[in-house]
Design an enzyme around this catalytic site. Structure first.
Site, PDB file in Angstrom:
ATOM      1  N   GLU A   1      -7.546   1.659 -13.242  1.00 12.88           N
ATOM      2  CA  GLU A   1      -6.742   2.660 -12.759  1.00 12.88           C
ATOM      3  C   GLU A   1      -5.567   3.504 -13.780  1.00 12.88           C
ATOM      4  O   GLU A   1      -5.753   4.471 -13.924  1.00 12.88           O
ATOM      5  CB  GLU A   1      -6.549   2.135 -11.318  1.00 12.88           C
ATOM      6  CG  GLU A   1      -7.690   2.262 -10.206  1.00 12.88           C
ATOM      7  CD  GLU A   1      -7.406   2.219  -8.788  1.00 12.88           C
ATOM      8  OE1 GLU A   1      -7.839   2.616  -7.757  1.00 12.88           O
ATOM      9  OE2 GLU A   1      -6.419   1.274  -8.977  1.00 12.88           O
TER      10      GLU A   1
ATOM     11  N   TYR B   1      -9.444  -3.957 -11.600  1.00 12.80           N
ATOM     12  CA  TYR B   1      -9.790  -2.313 -11.153  1.00 12.80           C
ATOM     13  C   TYR B   1      -7.969  -0.940 -11.435  1.00 12.80           C
ATOM     14  O   TYR B   1      -7.759  -0.629 -11.026  1.00 12.80           O
ATOM     15  CB  TYR B   1      -9.916  -1.665  -9.363  1.00 12.80           C
ATOM     16  CG  TYR B   1      -8.905  -2.249  -8.694  1.00 12.80           C
ATOM     17  CD1 TYR B   1      -7.656  -1.488  -8.325  1.00 12.80           C
ATOM     18  CD2 TYR B   1      -9.617  -3.455  -8.361  1.00 12.80           C
ATOM     19  CE1 TYR B   1      -7.149  -1.844  -6.805  1.00 12.80           C
ATOM     20  CE2 TYR B   1      -8.651  -4.081  -6.556  1.00 12.80           C
ATOM     21  CZ  TYR B   1      -7.281  -3.620  -6.164  1.00 12.80           C
ATOM     22  OH  TYR B   1      -7.015  -3.934  -5.797  1.00 12.80           O
TER      23      TYR B   1
ATOM     24  N   CYS C   1       0.720  -1.196   0.356  1.00  8.03           N
ATOM     25  CA  CYS C   1      -0.188   0.265  -0.035  1.00  8.03           C
ATOM     26  C   CYS C   1       0.511   1.397   0.393  1.00  8.03           C
ATOM     27  O   CYS C   1       0.981   1.468  -1.179  1.00  8.03           O
ATOM     28  CB  CYS C   1      -1.207   0.274   1.534  1.00  8.03           C
ATOM     29  SG  CYS C   1      -1.595   1.574   1.561  1.00  8.03           S
TER      30      CYS C   1
ATOM     31  N   CYS D   1      -1.551   1.469  -2.981  1.00  9.72           N
ATOM     32  CA  CYS D   1      -2.515   2.811  -3.118  1.00  9.72           C
ATOM     33  C   CYS D   1      -1.454   4.253  -2.825  1.00  9.72           C
ATOM     34  O   CYS D   1      -2.355   4.693  -3.252  1.00  9.72           O
ATOM     35  CB  CYS D   1      -3.003   2.598  -1.835  1.00  9.72           C
ATOM     36  SG  CYS D   1      -3.790   0.481  -1.214  1.00  9.72           S
TER      37      CYS D   1
ATOM     38  N   GLU E   1     -26.589  14.651  -2.756  1.00  8.42           N
ATOM     39  CA  GLU E   1     -28.180  14.703  -1.559  1.00  8.42           C
ATOM     40  C   GLU E   1     -29.624  13.712  -2.640  1.00  8.42           C
ATOM     41  O   GLU E   1     -30.464  13.804  -1.970  1.00  8.42           O
ATOM     42  CB  GLU E   1     -28.538  16.095  -2.163  1.00  8.42           C
ATOM     43  CG  GLU E   1     -28.738  16.554  -3.369  1.00  8.42           C
ATOM     44  CD  GLU E   1     -29.202  17.857  -3.741  1.00  8.42           C
ATOM     45  OE1 GLU E   1     -30.171  18.678  -3.218  1.00  8.42           O
ATOM     46  OE2 GLU E   1     -28.363  19.198  -4.195  1.00  8.42           O
TER      47      GLU E   1
ATOM     48  N   HIS F   1     -28.149  20.573  -0.100  1.00  5.93           N
ATOM     49  CA  HIS F   1     -28.482  20.997  -1.400  1.00  5.93           C
ATOM     50  C   HIS F   1     -26.743  22.364  -1.894  1.00  5.93           C
ATOM     51  O   HIS F   1     -27.351  23.082  -0.422  1.00  5.93           O
ATOM     52  CB  HIS F   1     -29.037  21.863  -1.910  1.00  5.93           C
ATOM     53  CG  HIS F   1     -29.985  22.277  -2.872  1.00  5.93           C
ATOM     54  ND1 HIS F   1     -29.879  21.509  -3.684  1.00  5.93           N
ATOM     55  CD2 HIS F   1     -30.365  23.907  -2.984  1.00  5.93           C
ATOM     56  CE1 HIS F   1     -30.265  22.314  -5.271  1.00  5.93           C
ATOM     57  NE2 HIS F   1     -30.178  23.370  -4.681  1.00  5.93           N
TER      58      HIS F   1
ATOM     59  N   LYS G   1      -0.012   5.498  -6.065  1.00  3.95           N
ATOM     60  CA  LYS G   1      -0.996   5.215  -7.322  1.00  3.95           C
ATOM     61  C   LYS G   1      -1.517   6.530  -6.954  1.00  3.95           C
ATOM     62  O   LYS G   1      -1.875   7.330  -7.867  1.00  3.95           O
ATOM     63  CB  LYS G   1      -1.866   4.413  -7.303  1.00  3.95           C
ATOM     64  CG  LYS G   1      -3.114   4.380  -7.966  1.00  3.95           C
ATOM     65  CD  LYS G   1      -3.512   3.113  -7.891  1.00  3.95           C
ATOM     66  CE  LYS G   1      -5.177   2.983  -6.518  1.00  3.95           C
ATOM     67  NZ  LYS G   1      -5.327   1.871  -5.829  1.00  3.95           N
TER      68      LYS G   1
END
Length: 451
Positions: free
Chosen positions: A182, A178, A43, A48, A439, A434, A51
Site C-alpha cells: 500500500e 499489504y 486505525c 487506516c 456485473e 449494466h 493511509k
C-alpha cells in the site's frame, strides 16, 4: 456497593477498546479507560484513516490523465505535502475529539496515561495511582516489527509515514505484506521514486492470481520490486541512508521504511506477572468470548493476534460488552471476514484462496479479466480481475477475489451473499447491473479450471 472502583477498566483507546467501553457503560456499568497516546488507536491516528486519505491524494495524477483523455483541458501541478499534512493533522484531531466526546457522553472515566496490569483485579496508572476493577479488558493493539540488524535505528515504520516535513525523493520499502505494498503505491503516486525489497514473494497468503495482477501493475507504475533480498546494514549519511543487502546490493535512499509485520503490544504490560498466558508472538491467548485464563481479564483486537482488522476489533469489543454487562452471551464470528488492500489498484478479498480451497476438496475456478469502460476509453491498459472459488460438491462460493477500482466496495456486498452461503447458481440467477464492473460476478458461466 461494589468492592471495586470500576466494573470495567479498559486498557487501550483504539477501536475495540472504545467500543467495549461505550457499550458497557450503556448497560449501566461503571467504566474507565486509559490510553497513553491518542484516542482512536492505530486505525484512526496512524493507520487506516490517514493511509486512506493518502491513497486518495496519490490517485489524482492518474485521474487527471483520464480527464484529459475524456476531453478535459486538465493539468496538475506539484503536490504540496505541507498543505496536505496540515489538513490531515486537523482531520485526525477532529476524529480524536469525536472519540473523546463519545466516551465522555457515555459516562466513561478517561485517563490520558499508560496503565499496566498488576493483579487480576487491579491496574496501575503511569502516575502511580492504583485502580481496582471487577473486569479488565486489554485492547492495546499492536506495533510495527523491525528486526535487529546494524543500523536498524535509522529506519522508519508505518507510524512515521504521516509525519514527514517534506516528502523524500527516493524511498526504499522493505516488506511484502499489504502495508508495504500500500505504501509503495501511495508514495509512487505522490511522485516518490520507490524501490521495494522483500525476502520472499509479495502478498503471500493472498490468492496467487490476484496478487500476480497487483504486482504486475505495481511494476508498470514504476515501483522497482526485488525479492529474495535481505538488508543487513543501514548507514546514516547525513540526510541520506546507505543500505547493504544480502546480495551485495549497495544503494542510497532518502528514506527507508520497514513494513515487515506487526506484533501484539504486550511487552511491559504486566500480564504475565498477573498470570495471563501469552502466545509465542506475545499475543494474549483468549477463548471465543475473549476471556483469558484469568477469569477477570479479557482481551480484544490486534493484541489477541486473531484477525488484525479494525471492524473485527470493534465486533469483539461489542460482543464482550454484550456478554459481560448485557446478559447476552455473544461471540465474534471470525469466518468469512472480508478485507480490502488499498494498493493501486485496490484488492478486495473474502473467503478462501484457490490453494486453501483445494485442500478442502474439489473446486471450480471462475475468472474474468477485462478492461473496464471508464479506463479503456481513456486508453488505460490495466484490466479489472475477478475470481470466484466454488465448491464442486456443495456449489457454495468459497472465495471471491477482486482487483480493480472500488474493489473494496464490491467485496463488502459480495461478503453478505457469501455469509448467507450463496451458491454459484444463486450468483448466476442474479440479474446483472449494466454497465458495471461488478456485473461480471454474476455472468461468469464456464469455469476456467476445475478438478
Amino acid at each position: 456497593m461494589s468492592d471495586f472502583d470500576f466494573d470495567l477498566f479498559v486498557i487501550g483507546g483504539g477501536s475495540g477498546g472504545v467500543r467495549a467501553a461505550r457499550i458497557s457503560a450503556g448497560y449501566g456499568a461503571k467504566v474507565a479507560l486509559a490510553e497513553e497516546y491518542r484516542l482512536g488507536g492505530t486505525c484512526v491516528i496512524r493507520g487506516c484513516v490517514p493511509k486512506k486519505l493518502m491513497v486518495y491524494a496519490s490517485g489524482f495524477p492518474g485521474a487527471v490523465e483520464e480527464a484529459q483523455a475524456y476531453g478535459w483541458d486538465a493539468q496538475i501541478g506539484a503536490f504540496d505535502w505541507t498543505k496536505f499534512r496540515g489538513k490531515l493533522d486537523a482531520e485526525l484531531t477532529r476524529l480524536e475529539a469525536i472519540y473523546r466526546r463519545g466516551q465522555e457522553g457515555a459516562g466513561v472515566t478517561l485517563y490520558d496515561q499508560r496503565a499496566t496490569v498488576v493483579a487480576p483485579h487491579e491496574v496501575q496508572l503511569a502516575d502511580g495511582t492504583r485502580v481496582s476493577a471487577k473486569h479488565i479488558l486489554v485492547a492495546v493493539g499492536g506495533k510495527p516489527f523491525v528486526p535487529e540488524f546494524e543500523g536498524c535505528e535509522h529506519v522508519l515504520t508505518s507510524n512515521d509515514m504521516f509525519k514527514f516535513d517534506t516528502l523524500p525523493k527516493t524511498m526504499l520499502i522493505v516488506g511484502g505484506g499489504y502495508i508495504a505494498c500500500e505504501f509503495a503505491c501511495i508514495m509512487a503516486g505522490l511522485g516518490v521514486d520507490v524501490t521495494l525489497f522483500n525476502r520472499s514473494p509479495l502478498l503471500r497468503g493472498f490468492d496467487t492470481d490476484a496478487r500476480d495482477v497487483i504486482i504486475g501493475q505495481m511494476e508498470r507504475a514504476g515501483i522497482k520490486i526485488h525479492t529474495g533480498v535481505v538488508i543487513d546494514k543501514v548507514e546514516c549519511l547525513g540526510d541520506d541512508f546507505r543500505i547493504h543487502a544480502s546480495d551485495n546490493r549497495d544503494e542510497v535512499f532518502d528514506a527507508v521504511l520497514y513494513a515487515t509485520g506487526r506484533v501484539p503490544l504486550t511487552e511491559g504490560l504486566g500480564l504475565e506477572d498477573a498470570g495471563v498466558k501469552l502466545g509465542s508472538r506475545g499475543e494474549v491467548l483468549v477463548d471465543a468470548y475473549s476471556q483469558t485464563n484469568i477469569p477477570s481479564i479479557f482481551a480484544v483486537g490486534d493484541v489477541t493476534d486473531r484477525i488484525a482488522l479494525t471492524p473485527v476489533a470493534i465486533r469483539e469489543g461489542h460482543a464482550f460488552a454484550d456478554t459481560i454487562f448485557g446478559a447476552k452471551p455473544t461471540t465474534m464470528d471470525h469466518d468469512l471476514v472480508a478485507s480490502a488492500v488499498f494498493t493501486q489498484p485496490e484488492f478486495g478479498t473474502c473467503g478462501l484462496t484457490e490453494d486453501e480451497a483445494r485442500e478442502k476438496g474439489p473446486v471450480e475456478i471462475y475468472l474474468s479479466s477485462f478492461k473496464p469502460m471508464k479506463s479503456a476509453f481513456a486508453g488505460n491498459p490495466e484490466p479489472v480481475f475477478l475470481k470466484l472459488v466454488v465448491s464442486k460438491e456443495h456449489r457454495t462460493v468459497l472465495g471471491c477475489h477482486i482487483v480493480g477500482e472500488s474493489a473494496g466496495e464490491m467485496i463488502q456486498m459480495v461478503a453478505i451473499a457469501m455469509k448467507m452461503g450463496a451458491t454459484k447458481e444463486q450468483f448466476d440467477a442474479t440479474c446483472a447491473v449494466h454497465p458495471t464492473m461488478a456485473e461480471e460476478l454474476v455472468t461468469m458461466r464456464s469455469p476456467a479450471r476445475t478438478d
